[in-house]
Design a protein around this motif. Structure first.
Motif, short mmCIF file in Angstrom:
data_model
loop_
_atom_site.label_atom_id
_atom_site.label_comp_id
_atom_site.label_asym_id
_atom_site.label_seq_id
_atom_site.Cartn_x
_atom_site.Cartn_y
_atom_site.Cartn_z
N GLY A 14 0.81 -1.22 0.00
CA GLY A 14 0.00 0.00 0.00
C GLY A 14 0.84 1.26 0.00
N SER A 15 0.17 2.37 0.25
CA SER A 15 0.83 3.67 0.28
C SER A 15 1.69 3.80 1.54
N VAL A 16 2.58 4.79 1.50
CA VAL A 16 3.52 4.99 2.60
C VAL A 16 3.60 6.48 2.93
N LEU A 17 3.57 6.79 4.22
CA LEU A 17 3.84 8.13 4.73
C LEU A 17 5.19 8.06 5.42
N VAL A 18 6.16 8.85 4.97
CA VAL A 18 7.48 8.87 5.59
C VAL A 18 7.62 10.17 6.36
N LYS A 19 7.78 10.04 7.68
CA LYS A 19 8.00 11.21 8.55
C LYS A 19 9.48 11.26 8.89
N ILE A 20 10.10 12.41 8.58
CA ILE A 20 11.54 12.54 8.81
C ILE A 20 11.83 13.75 9.69
N ASN A 21 12.67 13.53 10.69
CA ASN A 21 13.25 14.61 11.49
C ASN A 21 14.67 14.16 11.78
N SER A 22 15.59 14.53 10.91
CA SER A 22 16.95 14.00 10.97
C SER A 22 17.98 15.11 10.78
N ILE A 23 19.11 14.93 11.44
CA ILE A 23 20.21 15.89 11.28
C ILE A 23 21.10 15.55 10.10
N GLY A 24 20.80 14.48 9.40
CA GLY A 24 21.60 14.09 8.23
C GLY A 24 22.33 12.79 8.50
N GLY A 25 23.52 12.67 7.92
CA GLY A 25 24.29 11.45 8.13
C GLY A 25 25.03 11.02 6.88
N ASP A 26 25.00 9.73 6.62
CA ASP A 26 25.75 9.08 5.55
C ASP A 26 25.14 9.38 4.18
N LEU A 27 25.92 9.99 3.29
CA LEU A 27 25.45 10.35 1.95
C LEU A 27 24.95 9.13 1.18
N LEU A 28 25.73 8.06 1.17
CA LEU A 28 25.35 6.89 0.38
C LEU A 28 24.06 6.25 0.89
N GLN A 29 23.87 6.21 2.19
CA GLN A 29 22.62 5.67 2.74
C GLN A 29 21.45 6.59 2.38
N PRO B 155 3.66 2.24 -4.92
CA PRO B 155 2.51 2.96 -4.35
C PRO B 155 2.84 4.40 -3.98
N PHE B 156 1.81 5.11 -3.65
CA PHE B 156 1.88 6.52 -3.29
C PHE B 156 2.75 6.74 -2.05
N ILE B 157 3.63 7.73 -2.10
CA ILE B 157 4.51 8.05 -0.97
C ILE B 157 4.40 9.54 -0.65
N ILE B 158 4.27 9.85 0.63
CA ILE B 158 4.29 11.23 1.12
C ILE B 158 5.49 11.34 2.05
N VAL B 159 6.31 12.37 1.87
CA VAL B 159 7.43 12.61 2.78
C VAL B 159 7.18 13.95 3.46
N THR B 160 7.25 13.95 4.78
CA THR B 160 7.01 15.16 5.54
C THR B 160 8.03 15.27 6.67
N GLY B 161 8.36 16.48 7.08
CA GLY B 161 9.26 16.67 8.21
C GLY B 161 10.41 17.59 7.89
N LYS B 162 11.40 17.58 8.78
CA LYS B 162 12.58 18.44 8.65
C LYS B 162 13.79 17.57 8.38
N GLN B 163 14.53 17.95 7.35
CA GLN B 163 15.74 17.20 7.00
C GLN B 163 16.89 18.17 6.86
N ILE B 164 18.02 17.77 7.41
CA ILE B 164 19.24 18.57 7.31
C ILE B 164 20.33 17.67 6.75
N GLY B 165 21.22 18.22 5.96
CA GLY B 165 22.32 17.42 5.44
C GLY B 165 21.85 16.33 4.51
N ARG B 166 22.35 15.10 4.70
CA ARG B 166 22.04 13.99 3.81
C ARG B 166 20.60 13.52 3.92
#
Length: 79
Positions: A37-52, A65-76
């Motif tokens: 099914g669809s996916v909601l991705v919630k992100i609150n991250s300071i970054g990290g590994d570029l390749l990951q 399926p449908f994907i929603i990405v929401t939140g705060k992302q910094i760096g990678r």
């Protein structure tokens, strides 16, 4: 706040992007294993590994399926 569509799944990434000490592609693949099914991705991250970060982005781009990405992302995490 975005709502997960019916039959959907919520993935929360509230850690550094890293296969070893944070949230990486193996964790994402495990969480989505068998889910169609669809996916909601919630992100609150300071970054990290570029390749990951790139691997997670590519995995989500190929997930049909449908994907929603929401939140705060910094760096990678913003890749």
């Amino acid at each position: 706040m975005a709502a997960t569509p019916e039959g959907g799944k919520t993935i929360e990434i509230f850690n550094e992007i890293s296969e070893w000490w944070g949230y990486g592609l193996p964790m994402l693949a495990n969480e989505l294993n068998g889910h169609k099914g669809s996916v909601l991705v919630k992100i609150n991250s300071i970054g990290g590994d570029l390749l990951q970060g790139v691997a997670i982005k590519n995995y989500l781009k190929e997930y049909n399926p449908f994907i929603i990405v929401t939140g705060k992302q910094i760096g990678r995490a913003h890749v």
